[in-house]
Write a protein that holds these residues in place. Structure first.
Motif, mmCIF file in Angstrom:
data_model
loop_
_atom_site.group_PDB
_atom_site.id
_atom_site.type_symbol
_atom_site.label_atom_id
_atom_site.label_comp_id
_atom_site.label_asym_id
_atom_site.label_seq_id
_atom_site.Cartn_x
_atom_site.Cartn_y
_atom_site.Cartn_z
ATOM 1 N N THR A 113 0.822 -1.210 0.000
ATOM 2 C CA THR A 113 0.000 0.000 0.000
ATOM 3 C C THR A 113 0.855 1.259 0.000
ATOM 4 O O THR A 113 0.574 2.205 -0.739
ATOM 5 N N CYS A 114 1.900 1.280 0.779
ATOM 6 C CA CYS A 114 2.761 2.458 0.859
ATOM 7 C C CYS A 114 3.437 2.746 -0.477
ATOM 8 O O CYS A 114 3.501 3.892 -0.919
ATOM 9 N N SER A 115 3.915 1.717 -1.116
ATOM 10 C CA SER A 115 4.582 1.863 -2.399
ATOM 11 C C SER A 115 3.636 2.428 -3.451
ATOM 12 O O SER A 115 4.021 3.281 -4.257
ATOM 13 N N ASP A 116 2.400 1.970 -3.433
ATOM 14 C CA ASP A 116 1.400 2.436 -4.394
ATOM 15 C C ASP A 116 1.039 3.905 -4.200
ATOM 16 O O ASP A 116 0.648 4.570 -5.153
ATOM 17 N N THR A 117 1.179 4.417 -2.975
ATOM 18 C CA THR A 117 0.773 5.801 -2.702
ATOM 19 C C THR A 117 1.917 6.806 -2.775
ATOM 20 O O THR A 117 1.666 8.005 -2.781
ATOM 21 N N CYS A 118 3.153 6.338 -2.855
ATOM 22 C CA CYS A 118 4.299 7.255 -2.870
ATOM 23 C C CYS A 118 4.396 7.991 -4.211
ATOM 24 O O CYS A 118 4.561 7.354 -5.259
ATOM 25 N N SER A 151 2.467 10.627 2.798
ATOM 26 C CA SER A 151 1.377 9.856 2.187
ATOM 27 C C SER A 151 1.496 8.367 2.507
ATOM 28 O O SER A 151 0.488 7.682 2.683
ATOM 29 N N CYS A 152 2.700 7.859 2.615
ATOM 30 C CA CYS A 152 2.902 6.449 2.929
ATOM 31 C C CYS A 152 2.436 6.131 4.351
ATOM 32 O O CYS A 152 1.771 5.122 4.590
ATOM 33 N N ALA A 153 2.782 7.001 5.289
ATOM 34 C CA ALA A 153 2.389 6.794 6.679
ATOM 35 C C ALA A 153 0.877 6.840 6.839
ATOM 36 O O ALA A 153 0.300 6.042 7.589
ATOM 37 N N ASP A 154 0.235 7.751 6.122
ATOM 38 C CA ASP A 154 -1.221 7.850 6.182
ATOM 39 C C ASP A 154 -1.898 6.625 5.594
ATOM 40 O O ASP A 154 -2.963 6.215 6.057
ATOM 41 N N ALA A 155 -1.286 6.022 4.588
ATOM 42 C CA ALA A 155 -1.893 4.893 3.884
ATOM 43 C C ALA A 155 -1.627 3.540 4.545
ATOM 44 O O ALA A 155 -2.399 2.597 4.333
ATOM 45 N N CYS A 156 -0.597 3.425 5.335
ATOM 46 C CA CYS A 156 -0.196 2.132 5.892
ATOM 47 C C CYS A 156 -1.256 1.564 6.839
ATOM 48 O O CYS A 156 -1.554 2.161 7.881
ATOM 49 N N PRO A 157 -1.817 0.392 6.508
ATOM 50 C CA PRO A 157 -2.845 -0.193 7.370
ATOM 51 C C PRO A 157 -2.299 -0.763 8.681
ATOM 52 O O PRO A 157 -3.044 -1.007 9.615
ATOM 53 N N MET A 158 -0.974 -0.952 8.750
ATOM 54 C CA MET A 158 -0.346 -1.499 9.953
ATOM 55 C C MET A 158 0.272 -0.424 10.832
ATOM 56 O O MET A 158 0.810 -0.726 11.885
ATOM 57 N N SER A 159 0.208 0.831 10.401
ATOM 58 C CA SER A 159 0.798 1.962 11.142
ATOM 59 C C SER A 159 2.264 1.714 11.481
ATOM 60 O O SER A 159 2.722 2.000 12.587
ATOM 61 N N CYS A 160 3.002 1.169 10.512
ATOM 62 C CA CYS A 160 4.412 0.862 10.792
ATOM 63 C C CYS A 160 5.385 1.821 10.109
ATOM 64 O O CYS A 160 6.569 1.546 10.035
ATOM 65 N N ILE A 161 4.865 2.972 9.627
ATOM 66 C CA ILE A 161 5.733 3.974 9.008
ATOM 67 C C ILE A 161 5.717 5.223 9.880
ATOM 68 O O ILE A 161 4.659 5.739 10.237
#
Length: 57
Positions: free
Chosen positions: A13-18, A44-54
């Motif tokens: 997900t993060c890669s797709d939103t960067c 944008s990656c941190a906002d999109a991450c479903p695991m909140s690991c960014i």
């Protein structure tokens, strides 16, 4: 700069939103990593991450 923690489940997900293509899979680690030279700290990656690991380093 943002970093991805070990709790990454490699969903992509993060890669797709960067917007700068700064995130790629590191096959050696089995998770995504952020290229600090390409990252513009947009979050944008941190906002999109479903695991909140960014998070910001």
């Amino acid at each position: 700069m943002y970093v991805i923690s070990d709790s990454c489940v490699a969903c992509g997900t993060c890669s797709d939103t960067c917007p700068n293509e700064a995130i790629s899979m590191d096959d050696g680690l089995g998770r995504y990593v952020i290229d600090g030279g390409k990252c513009v700290d947009c979050g944008s990656c941190a906002d999109a991450c479903p695991m909140s690991c960014i998070s910001q380093e």
